[in-house]
Structure formats: structure tokens, C-alpha cells
Write an enzyme that holds these catalytic residues in place. Sequence first.
Site, PDB file in Angstrom:
ATOM      1  N   PHE A 106       0.804  -1.221   0.000  1.00 20.02           N
ATOM      2  CA  PHE A 106       0.000   0.000   0.000  1.00 20.02           C
ATOM      3  C   PHE A 106       0.837   1.271   0.000  1.00 20.02           C
ATOM      4  O   PHE A 106       0.407   2.320  -0.472  1.00 20.02           O
ATOM      5  CB  PHE A 106      -0.955   0.004   1.200  1.00 20.02           C
ATOM      6  CG  PHE A 106      -0.344   0.404   2.518  1.00 20.02           C
ATOM      7  CD1 PHE A 106      -0.433   1.714   2.971  1.00 20.02           C
ATOM      8  CD2 PHE A 106       0.298  -0.524   3.317  1.00 20.02           C
ATOM      9  CE1 PHE A 106       0.119   2.088   4.190  1.00 20.02           C
ATOM     10  CE2 PHE A 106       0.840  -0.158   4.539  1.00 20.02           C
ATOM     11  CZ  PHE A 106       0.761   1.149   4.973  1.00 20.02           C
ATOM     12  N   LYS A 107       2.066   1.177   0.497  1.00 24.02           N
ATOM     13  CA  LYS A 107       2.888   2.380   0.639  1.00 24.02           C
ATOM     14  C   LYS A 107       3.398   2.892  -0.706  1.00 24.02           C
ATOM     15  O   LYS A 107       3.964   3.986  -0.777  1.00 24.02           O
ATOM     16  CB  LYS A 107       4.033   2.106   1.599  1.00 24.02           C
ATOM     17  CG  LYS A 107       3.488   1.879   3.012  1.00 24.02           C
ATOM     18  CD  LYS A 107       4.513   1.398   3.999  1.00 24.02           C
ATOM     19  CE  LYS A 107       3.833   1.176   5.350  1.00 24.02           C
ATOM     20  NZ  LYS A 107       4.696   0.646   6.378  1.00 24.02           N
ATOM     21  N   ASP A 108       3.190   2.122  -1.776  1.00 26.31           N
ATOM     22  CA  ASP A 108       3.563   2.609  -3.110  1.00 26.31           C
ATOM     23  C   ASP A 108       2.866   3.931  -3.432  1.00 26.31           C
ATOM     24  O   ASP A 108       3.442   4.801  -4.075  1.00 26.31           O
ATOM     25  CB  ASP A 108       3.211   1.569  -4.190  1.00 26.31           C
ATOM     26  CG  ASP A 108       4.221   0.432  -4.252  1.00 26.31           C
ATOM     27  OD1 ASP A 108       5.413   0.676  -4.001  1.00 26.31           O
ATOM     28  OD2 ASP A 108       3.817  -0.708  -4.547  1.00 26.31           O
TER      29      ASP A 108
END
Length: 433
Positions: A106-108
Site C-alpha cells: 500500500f505504501k507505493d
Amino acid sequence: MRYYSTNKQAPDATLEEAVVKGLASDKGLFMPYEIKTLPLSFYEEIDRMSFQEMAYRVADAFFGEDVPAGVLKQIVYDTLSFDVPAVQVKDNIYSLELFHGPTLAFKDVGARFMARLLGYFIRKEGKKQVNVLVATSGDTGSAVANGFLGVEGIHVYVLYPKGKVSEIQEKQFTTLGQNITALEVDGTFDDCQALVKNAFMDKGLNGHMLLTSANSINVARFLPQAFYYFYAYAQLKRQGKSENLVVCVPSGNFGNITAGLFGKRMGLPVKRFIAANNRNDIFYQYLKTGEYNPRPSVATIANAMDVGDPSNFARIIDLYKGSHEAICADISGAAYTDEQIRETVKRAYEETGYLLDPHGACGYRALEEGLKPGETGIFLETAHPAKFLQTVESIIGREVAIPEKLQAFMRGTKQSMLMSRDFASFKDYLMNE
């Protein structure tokens, strides 16, 4: 837009200052003075917009006063070059799959957005070099490293706890080279985070080099994570399932759920949130008692949530003006042991065919146990199960297919430097860089 510190002892900052500094001079986290409510017409049309189009409208409310429209649009569209589908797992439970980006986590979203925004500010001001310090318990390091890879004028230092991230996670930020340096710290994630925070507070170090952070303490990292909450709502609205929406967020440093709470303040029709913890249940205990008692983190199979003193708790307290009652009205909690996480992954796979990662399993189980009649739940599946290959395979008793993106990282050669958790050693290393 002006930004203030949660500790209220630092000067106000512009967006550019908040992004470049990362942390306020009084060790507080930056918060915007205003959270704009989006018009009702936006929510009426949201299910007919593309992800990028909708996210640009949200980004404009956050950043439009400080970044030219064309530049901001380009940043948003470049960041969101992949889908974030809502997948039905059970009748009233959906998975928001946040693992379709370059590092399958998700941190992309936040890392790619921040890299592009920081790159814009560096070019605009003609700065020589900005040094990004990032502590990671797993996925942050890979997302930030890959988001910033090759960006001119930026060098990234990834600090991670030795032996406490999965091999695949480690390979995603130790094999890149170029402007990425991996520092393997003999300690925990909390030790890594302490080194980063102490670096920002050290006058000698800051006089020597320009430092910023790409952890979720940085407004450019956590605010863009609001985008996918709006997209989740839009997808469920298309299916007529957006009434009484409950969003469950596997939570470690609490940047992700804070972005969701910002979305709710902007008018996003989320009925309530659930923060799902592993054994590091500091926030869950706060909800029950009204007392916040940070403690050293313990290692679990949901390692990205192994945080004993969540940085973004300060933002949640600030957002709700310190009211425990108001926080409990919007957020409930759950916490699970490794044994419960394993049992959930196995049962969900056998019952539905859907394979959860250990973090998503906490979110899924909290919805199973906490949804009320008439509610629809969506949990954030924060990383691809293959990133926790040995754990997941041992639970379900069969091989898990590894996506080609991950296979490519696994073929790389690890390059890292051992570092003690002693700040003097870390400072000395950076001063001689």
C-alpha cells in the site's frame, strides 16, 4: 496552506517546508490548518470518475494552493499508474487490494506521490541534494526506495531492523544501488525510528546536510493515502453497497488510518473505522482505557505492524482535540495474536479461496467479528501474500505463486551496511558521507 506542529511550539510552515523538513523543530508532526470539505456534487459523481480523476480532486483540496494544477495533475496521474480494486470476499466483506503497485504494498501510493512532489520542490528551488531518512518495519523501505529510485537530487537512506523483515521485503530495498543506501540496524523498528527522529533534532547534522523523512510522519507520504479510501467508496457505490460503510485498517504507525480519518473530515461517507492491531496493541488499549502507554514493540508474523509507539497517534489526538470520547465514536479496535492470525488466514482460504497476508488477516477478522446487521465492511489488504511467503505457505500447506515483480527483486544481490543502534555511530556515518 499553512501547517502547524502537533506540539504547538514550532513556527508555522508552508507545504514545501513541511515536506522538506518532514518533522517540525519541536519534534511535532505537521498538520494542515484546514481540512476542506468536498462538495456534495463530488460524492454524487464519484462512482463515474476514474481513480486518477477522483484522486486529483482530493489532492487539489490538500495541495492545490501550493502546487500548480498541471504539475499536481501530472504527479497524481504518474503516482496512480496501477489499480486498487475492491474484491468481494464474503457477502458483506470486501478486500481493497493495495498490492498492485511496483513493490506490491500500500505504501507505493504515498511513496510515489512524495517522491514526485519533493522532486518538484527541489527543481523549483534549485536545491543541491536532499537526503531522505526512512525507518522501515518492512514495506515502507521498499516502497520509498523504489519510489525515489533515480530521482535527481535525492539520496535515500533506509534503516531497517536486522533479521526482522522478510527476505523478499529486504531484497526490495537492498538490491537497488544508485541513490539508495540500506542500513541494517542491530535493533528493533523503534530503534530505527529513534535514530531518524534524533537525526532531525541534531543541529550539527542538519547544518552538514539537508534531511527529510519519507515515513508517514511526512505530510506528503500520509495524505495521498486518502485517495484509495475515496476510491473504495466509489467502487462500492457502483455496486449499491456503499451505505453504512465500515472501513477496517491493519494499523502499525497509524499513518494509513489517519489518512482515512482525513477523508471522513472531507465528507467521505464512512460510518466508522476499525483499527486492527497485532500483539502491539497500544492503540487498542488506549481505546479501552483512555490512557496511551507506549512500550517496546514485540515481533509478530504481521511485522509491518510491529510498532510500540505509533508516530501518527499525535495526529489522531490533534484531529479530535484530545477527546477520547470523540475518537471512540469514530474508531473501534481489535487485536490478534500470531495464532489467531494464522487461524484466520487458513480459515478464510478454505472457506472463500481468498488468500490473505498476515496484516490483511487482522483486518478481515475484525470485520467478521465487528460488523453489525446492515453494514458493509471493507478491509485494507496492504501487501501481497507472497511478500510473506514462508509464513503464508506454512499456514495453508501449499505453494504460493510469486508475481514476476517480486521474482525480479529476488534475483538481485543484497547490498547493505551494518549499523549499531547507537546514535553517535549513525551521526558519524552521515557526517562522513
